[in-house]
Design a protein around this motif. Structure first.
Motif, PDB file in Angstrom:
ATOM      1  N   VAL A 332       0.838  -1.203   0.000  1.00  0.00           N
ATOM      2  CA  VAL A 332       0.000   0.000   0.000  1.00  0.00           C
ATOM      3  C   VAL A 332       0.872   1.251   0.000  1.00  0.00           C
ATOM      4  N   ASN A 336      -0.002   2.303  -3.553  1.00  0.00           N
ATOM      5  CA  ASN A 336      -1.136   3.190  -3.293  1.00  0.00           C
ATOM      6  C   ASN A 336      -2.390   2.797  -4.083  1.00  0.00           C
ATOM      7  N   THR A 370      -3.875   5.376   2.841  1.00  0.00           N
ATOM      8  CA  THR A 370      -5.072   4.651   3.283  1.00  0.00           C
ATOM      9  C   THR A 370      -6.300   5.556   3.379  1.00  0.00           C
ATOM     10  N   LEU A 373      -8.695   4.208   0.895  1.00  0.00           N
ATOM     11  CA  LEU A 373      -8.510   2.786   0.590  1.00  0.00           C
ATOM     12  C   LEU A 373      -9.706   1.953   1.037  1.00  0.00           C
TER      13      LEU A 373
END
Length: 417
Positions: A332, A336, A370, A373
């Motif tokens: 992540v 991303n 995040t 996300l």
């Protein structure tokens, strides 16, 4: 080349380019009437009519129903001839074979499944797979030629050659010419990819409204990630992108099937959970898994027991999710993605698994990565790898190689390559 012949060649190229554009607009649904085609391409009405007639003559398009009027008489809609050919999909897993037939728009029309161990090797596995395909093709219905084949295998693949590369759970498959074997049998162009990439392509199809940055993580017998960047598969320079199953787990000394020690797969994949469950039961642990036991113990049975509240199964599943979450947190921060989709037999433990992965990813990743996300589970439909394989074949036929064979009316192996 003389000036006149150069002009003729340029004119022919312009005709072919606009004809391809017209077919593609209808195929993708971006334009379904002649007026819409004109607005999308900037072509004059007479030229649009001419190109549509040529596309119908070549067999790519057909007239449909009357469309709603935008002023004046009702326009006639156009449809792509998705019934002109078939796509074959072969989705090979560690312990199963799935095959399917799809129309050219990716709709799965027929499917078959059987249990199978990939360690039987390439010759026996492909013989069984193609026999299943032959049986489906012979079942009757309209006689339509095979236009393309999508094949998924549970290991790294050199996409340019269609050959597996040192796949840890596929002994005997290294450098085997899977693509050539399939093409020779079916007489149609084939593409071979890692099975998790097919699952990522299925997710792209489900989210077709806009390009998406997505990571599909499959936690089954092995662990792998399919990466989509703005809707495009990211395979890496040699097809090894997303192989997080063989990143190192700190402090682990467990031997992995790849020959190394301490891999994520050796600690968190389905076979590792089965190993740990057996160790615990042999040490006297009390668990509902005792009733399963022996060879019947599987990643799915551990996940099911966790869903039913079995303490040992929950402990094993949460540890797997914890380790996978750590690896995904690194991904992540680097990649991303907007969406992470969890699939595979181990992830069927549902919220028991998902909650732990979410906690680790949100705890270890940067806030910006995040912020938007979404981490979710796959639908779990057994057609997912088949739809993904159909998407692979459609992408390669219509987005990559279409200009090479368009004038022939149907693809050939030579034209596609």
């Amino acid at each position: 080349m003389t000036t006149s012949s150069t002009l003729r060649f340029a004119a022919q190229s312009d005709v072919m380019t606009s004809l391809l554009s017209v077919v593609d607009l209808v195929r993708t649904g971006r334009a379904t009437t002649r007026p819409e085609i004109g607005r999308a391409t900037g072509l004059r009405r007479g030229v649009v009519t001419q190109r549509v007639e040529q596309a119908i003559e070549l067999g790519y398009l057909e007239d449909g129903e009357l469309a709603p009027s935008t002023g004046g008489r009702l326009p006639r809609s156009l449809r792509f001839r998705a019934d002109r050919g078939r796509l074959v999909v072969c989705a090979l897993g560690a312990r199963h074979i799935r095959v399917g037939l799809a129309s050219l728009d990716g709709t799965i029309e027929e499917q078959a499944h059987r249990a199978w161990d990939i360690t039987h090797g390439p010759a026996a596995t492909l013989e069984e797979t193609l026999a299943m395909v032959d049986a489906m093709l012979a079942q009757g219905g309209p006689d339509r030629p095979v236009w393309g084949v999508g094949v998924g295998v549970p290991g790294p693949v050199d996409f340019a050659t269609g050959r597996p590369v040192a796949p840890p759970i596929m002994p005997g498959w290294n450098a085997f010419d899977v693509r050539g074997h399939v093409e020779q049998h079916l007489g149609a162009p084939a593409w071979v990819d890692n099975d998790v990439n097919l699952l990522a392509l299925n997710e792209r199809h489900r989210r077709s409204a806009e390009p998406v940055d997505l990571a599909y993580c499959k936690i089954g017998t092995g662990i792998g990630v399919g990466l989509l960047s703005q809707g495009r598969l990211h395979r890496g320079a040699n097809g090894a992108a997303g192989d997080i199953g063989h990143v190192r787990v700190a402090g682990s000394t467990e031997p992995c099937r790849c020959g190394r020690t301490g891999c994520l797969e050796a600690e968190a994949a389905g076979w590792a959970l089965v190993r740990e469950a057996r160790r615990a039961l042999e040490s006297g642990a009390s668990s509902a898994l005792e009733k399963v036991g022996g060879d019947a113990l599987s990643p799915k049975s551990v996940a099911d027991a966790a869903m039913d509240g079995d303490a040992l199964a929950i402990e094993l599943v949460q540890r797997s999710a914890h380790l996978v979450g750590d690896a995904l947190a690194t991904l992540v921060n680097m990649f991303n993605p907007a969406v992470i989709v969890l699939g595979g037999a181990v992830s069927t433990a549902g919220e028991v698994y998902l909650a732990e992965v979410r906690q680790r990813v949100y705890e270890l990743s940067l806030p910006l990565a995040t912020r938007d996300l979404v981490i979710t589970r796959s639908v779990g439909d057994e057609k997912e790898p088949l739809r993904g394989g159909a998407e692979l074949a459609r992408e390669q036929l219509f987005e990559v190689s279409f200009p090479r064979w368009f004038a022939d009316g149907r693809p050939s192996i030579a034209a596609v390559r």
